[in-house]
Scaffold this motif. Sequence first.
Motif: not given
Length: 148
Positions: A67-96
């Motif tokens: 087990k690498n103790i220095n491993r950095v785990e990311y939550k993966a998000l794809n562009l299709d989910s970002i596109q769906a979010l933009v269509e739902k919220t009409n946001a131009t800036v998407i942050d955490i």
Amino acid sequence: MNLSSLKPASGSVKTKKRLGRGHGSGMGGTSTRGHKGAQSRSGYSQKSHFEGGQMPLQRRVPKFGFKNINRVEYKALNLDSIQALVEKTNATVIDIEVLYNNGLVSKTDLVKILSRGELKVAVELKAHAFSKAAAEAIEKAGGKAVTL
């Protein structure tokens, strides 16, 4: 109803076994501990994972990798989910915070944007990491990929 009349539901509370209180109780004599040996004595405590001398499970199962103790785990998000979010919220800036408020990530997640799907609108995306293809796709759509 008052506090003095409260009692638990019938059948929910069992009386505790009273050990070593004579033969008439059925729990006298050896007090359900059997005869002699360490387990019948007071102060006995078995080591956790002890299996009576047989080869214990943690030694029988082979070990491999590390087990690498220095491993950095990311939550993966794809562009299709970002596109769906933009269509739902009409946001131009998407942050955490926007992603968190829409239930896509949790507060402590590190977010990486991946390139599955297509982004059709110009949007400024702020995340901890981007794949090369995702960053190119965002900029091709007229947006900006900002690494936090």
